[in-house]
Design a protein around this motif. Sequence first.
Motif, short mmCIF file in Angstrom:
data_model
loop_
_atom_site.label_atom_id
_atom_site.label_comp_id
_atom_site.label_asym_id
_atom_site.label_seq_id
_atom_site.Cartn_x
_atom_site.Cartn_y
_atom_site.Cartn_z
N ILE A 192 0.73 -1.21 0.00
CA ILE A 192 0.04 0.01 0.05
C ILE A 192 0.92 1.26 0.05
O ILE A 192 2.05 1.19 0.52
CB ILE A 192 -0.83 0.13 1.40
CG1 ILE A 192 -0.11 0.10 2.57
CG2 ILE A 192 -1.96 -1.10 1.07
CD1 ILE A 192 -1.12 0.22 3.85
N THR A 372 -8.84 -2.35 -7.15
CA THR A 372 -8.36 -1.46 -8.39
C THR A 372 -9.15 -1.64 -9.58
O THR A 372 -9.37 -0.84 -10.34
CB THR A 372 -6.89 -1.56 -8.76
OG1 THR A 372 -6.68 -2.87 -9.00
CG2 THR A 372 -6.12 -0.84 -7.49
N ALA A 446 -9.16 0.92 -3.63
CA ALA A 446 -7.50 0.82 -3.68
C ALA A 446 -6.78 1.64 -4.57
O ALA A 446 -5.60 1.68 -4.52
CB ALA A 446 -7.33 -0.68 -4.11
N THR A 447 -7.48 2.31 -5.41
CA THR A 447 -6.81 3.31 -6.44
C THR A 447 -6.07 4.79 -5.39
O THR A 447 -5.12 5.29 -5.77
CB THR A 447 -7.74 4.02 -7.38
OG1 THR A 447 -9.03 4.54 -6.78
CG2 THR A 447 -8.09 2.87 -8.07
N THR A 449 -4.66 4.17 -2.62
CA THR A 449 -3.24 3.67 -2.12
C THR A 449 -2.49 2.90 -2.78
O THR A 449 -1.65 2.01 -2.44
CB THR A 449 -3.79 2.93 -0.77
OG1 THR A 449 -4.65 1.86 -1.11
CG2 THR A 449 -4.38 3.88 0.53
N GLU A 450 -2.73 3.14 -4.12
CA GLU A 450 -1.72 2.27 -5.28
C GLU A 450 -0.73 3.38 -5.84
O GLU A 450 -0.81 4.34 -5.37
CB GLU A 450 -2.65 1.78 -6.42
CG GLU A 450 -3.29 3.00 -7.33
CD GLU A 450 -3.88 2.43 -8.67
OE1 GLU A 450 -3.83 1.23 -8.73
OE2 GLU A 450 -4.69 3.34 -9.08
N GLY A 459 -1.96 -1.24 -3.71
CA GLY A 459 -3.24 -0.85 -3.20
C GLY A 459 -4.24 -1.54 -2.43
O GLY A 459 -4.09 -2.83 -2.61
N SER A 464 -7.45 2.69 2.29
CA SER A 464 -8.28 3.72 1.85
C SER A 464 -9.32 4.23 2.93
O SER A 464 -9.62 5.23 3.47
CB SER A 464 -8.78 3.73 0.52
OG SER A 464 -7.57 3.22 -0.43
N ASN A 612 -4.83 8.00 -6.20
CA ASN A 612 -4.25 8.99 -5.04
C ASN A 612 -4.96 10.11 -4.63
O ASN A 612 -4.25 11.42 -4.22
CB ASN A 612 -2.69 9.40 -5.12
CG ASN A 612 -1.95 7.99 -5.57
OD1 ASN A 612 -1.15 7.77 -6.53
ND2 ASN A 612 -2.22 6.92 -4.82
#
Length: 1009
Positions: A192, A372, A446-447, A449-450, A459, A464, A612
Amino acid sequence: MGWTQNNAEDSQGSPTVNIQGQFFAGVGYLLDGASNQDPILGQIVINPPLDAIGEAKISTQSYDAEFGQSVAAVVSAQTKSGTNNFHGDVFDYRRSGAQLARNPFNQFAPYSALSPRLAPPALYSQFGGSLGGPILKNKAFFFGDYQGLRQRNGASAQETVPTALAHNSCLSGNGCDLSEFLTGRGAAQGQIYNPRAGAAPFVNNFIPNQYLSPQALYLLKLIPLPNSPGTQDGTANNYNSGGTGATNQDQFDVRVDYELRQSVHTFGRYSYFNNKNSASTIFGAAGGSGFSSSTNNFGGSAAGRNQSAVTGMDIGLNPKLLTDFRLGYLRYHVSTEKYDGTQDLATMAGIPGLNLGTTFTAGAPGFFMNNTSGGSGDGLSSFGSSLQVNACNCHLLETEDQYQVVNNWTKIMGNHNIRFGADLRYARNLRVPSDSNRAGEITFSATDTENTSQSIPGGLGLASFLLGDVTNFARYVSTSVNAKESQKIAFTYVQDNWRVTPRLTLNLGVRWEIYFPETVNGAGQGGFADLSTGSIRVAGAGPFNTAMNVDKDFKNIAPRVGVTYQLDPRTVLRMGYGRSFDIGVFGTNFGHVVTQNLPVLANQNLTNAGANTAAFNLSTGPAPFVFPSVPSNGQIPIPNGLSAKVRGNPQLLPTVDAWNLSVERQLTSSVSATLAYVGNKGSHTFAGDGQTVNLNGPAACIPASQSVNGQALCWDPAAPSTLPTAGQTLTSNTNYLRHYYAQYGWTQDLTYYHDGFDSHYNAMQATLDKRFAQGLQFTARYSWQRAFNYGNNDYDEINRKVMYGRNDDLREQEFQLYGNYNLPFGRNQQFLSGVPTWANLLVSGYQLSPSLNWSSGLPFSPSYGECGSDIPNGPCQPNKAIGTMPTSLTSFNDTSHSRTYFVPYPAFGPNGSTTGPFSRPYLDTFGDAQRNSYTGPTYFNTDLAALKNTPIRENINAQFRLDAFNVFNHINPSNPGSSCIDCTGAGIITGMAIGASPRQLEFSVTLIF
């Protein structure tokens, strides 16, 4: 099929079946000659007890021109009438959790800390009776029935919760340790990244306390700890629990028949159904999946009341001229509440702007942790309340009704039997919905924290969530709870059944269907989205009438042709062709749309700007939605951020052209065989199982004509996210890749109720039918069939080609065997024919009724884990390389409580690299591994009923019955939970197939007199 209606809104239990490749709402239901189908939800309004049905008929091909508003099948039933003698019955059907086998996938540990039972308790009791007889001998008769249901369903579920390490560390005040995802998913895929620090990695997946959201931690406290080993090193599928859903139903039918004279018969029937149900949720105060039943995850409470009334008259004017009339009325009503009622969970968690002090905005929001690729349950299963979480459209208030007048005429002219008539309907609807939870539906992708610069971006949705970064937010907000729709419908038809010769019969018919545009109940009570102007036409404002000036369509002509030819005394050839139309479902042509647009209702939608980034943080909550005023021209510009509901103009009706050819051969006096080819082509049908598509989803690339800078523009995660400048061809901001961004500046999704897709179905069907003789009757059927359609995805309106593939819900090979066998014991039978009376009561009257179903598997689509770095939206499909991925169902793993169907390959390297028989697509391209190109496990089920008929005295009999559903307790596995071909932990099956259940025994007794 893969889609099921929640039992709160479908308490009558309408079957959601795929018939010959067509959507379930294409099945039309008639009761006593009048419609018995909810015009919006497409389901049965009144489902009478079996003892109340005198006749039933199912037509799936080449039905007469008299029948319409159905593209898959017509189910017609007639209720019983009384006679000159009193007849009736009393019955009770009962089953309980003690006679229910456990589900090994999720019932391997005590369902509760307070009980050693593996499966939660369950109880089912269906009871009632019927009575019919004379009011006035040979003239007037009555029939009535009552049926009650008291049901307590035990259900279990398997979900994902944070590991004990993650849970306890996050609540310790010293930071969050998510290091187990590095081993469970692999170092790259499980990593992450910190969106507050330029997507730098969180070292060893540890999130310092300063970044954690207090609101998220409050909610985390409500989530239980894992209680099973799970998969992916314990980071997934690690929590099992059970609970109970309660259902109470009461219904009755009353019918009176009167013979005015020998040629005139009249009748009237009234039916009433009342339902109340409730179900707990898996995470208790945090909600989550509900325990309504083993096949339905509704969590919350609901109350429903359905009514139907029909009166009719059949008149024989002379031997060659007949007519019949039907006046029908039906009413459907339901209201629902969330599992936590009116408690304000968001307010208690410190999230502002969600619980707004009204009934409809009270209760829990819905929370989603997505990977994602958009898949839910990324580190934590969805919780709270919403349609997607626990099938709860809460809070909901809906009342529908429909008036109907039917008149049919029959004229016999020589060899011609001509039938013609008309069917007029007027439908009304009030729906105050929460399809999108009015307290909010909050997604943590998850985008956030990718790191898209990495070949494997990593991610985690859970991460997130812990940061409080909302990547997408949606909710309904409204100004009125009294906006109603109404629609006029007119059908007319004529059909000639022509006996050309003693061996040849032609059925020639044509049907005309008119669906007028719906109207609303006053000015400002509805709005029609007009994308040509980018605005909402407001009903009763400016130049717009209460139908919002939607165009009428009078071109819905449906020809029907049937041919029957007797080749010889034992062989008959049949062929037919017919076109049929359907009203659609859930708003495609009526309801759900114009009263759920501005100025009545808005679906507020806030979305982040890309990787992010966040739409907002839980600490600040969403911005309130401000309803715009209605301009004098009656057109409200659709604002950015509003997910409007859109229909075409004129509206298109789902249309199916169907054809068939069959040969039936009488083999013996009691055995016949039929071989048939059946095909159809659907036009203006749904995309997959969904009635809507996204009209403004991001594309991988858009042409210059749709681009904000007049240049063909493609997605690249490494490109700038700022507004594209002249000559720029790449962007990382998906909003600039939406179809309507350049024209109107819209960054929101648009819900398009679009019957605009095609489907294709072809089948060979073989039937062997043994009519009742010597105590035996059976039917054996085999179907070899294929169906293709378009899947339901944001990319349907961008590039349909990549969405084409096999039908999600069709098993391509099916074998069914069912029948009855009277055991030959007792007097006048083959065995023990000379026993005394007392012994005959014990050994005679037994009957066995088996039912077997073997089917091939359901299809699934291969995906891959690096999609988030290759495409911004659309189907996640790899390329085919050399060979195919082997699939084989392993034996049950008693440790992980799962089965393996395929073993994933190592993760892809850079674009163009291969792993196993697949290769990774290049940036902004879609793989050629076609949708639904693989097939899941087969399905096998056998039911068995054993009956004992015992005469008590003349005209009084008792029937004792034992039903064993899934008598061999064959546990039918579902498709793999993840079809990712290069993801650790994919290819694992952790549940049963849709519609499957462990063995269940049911005992019943019926007294017939």
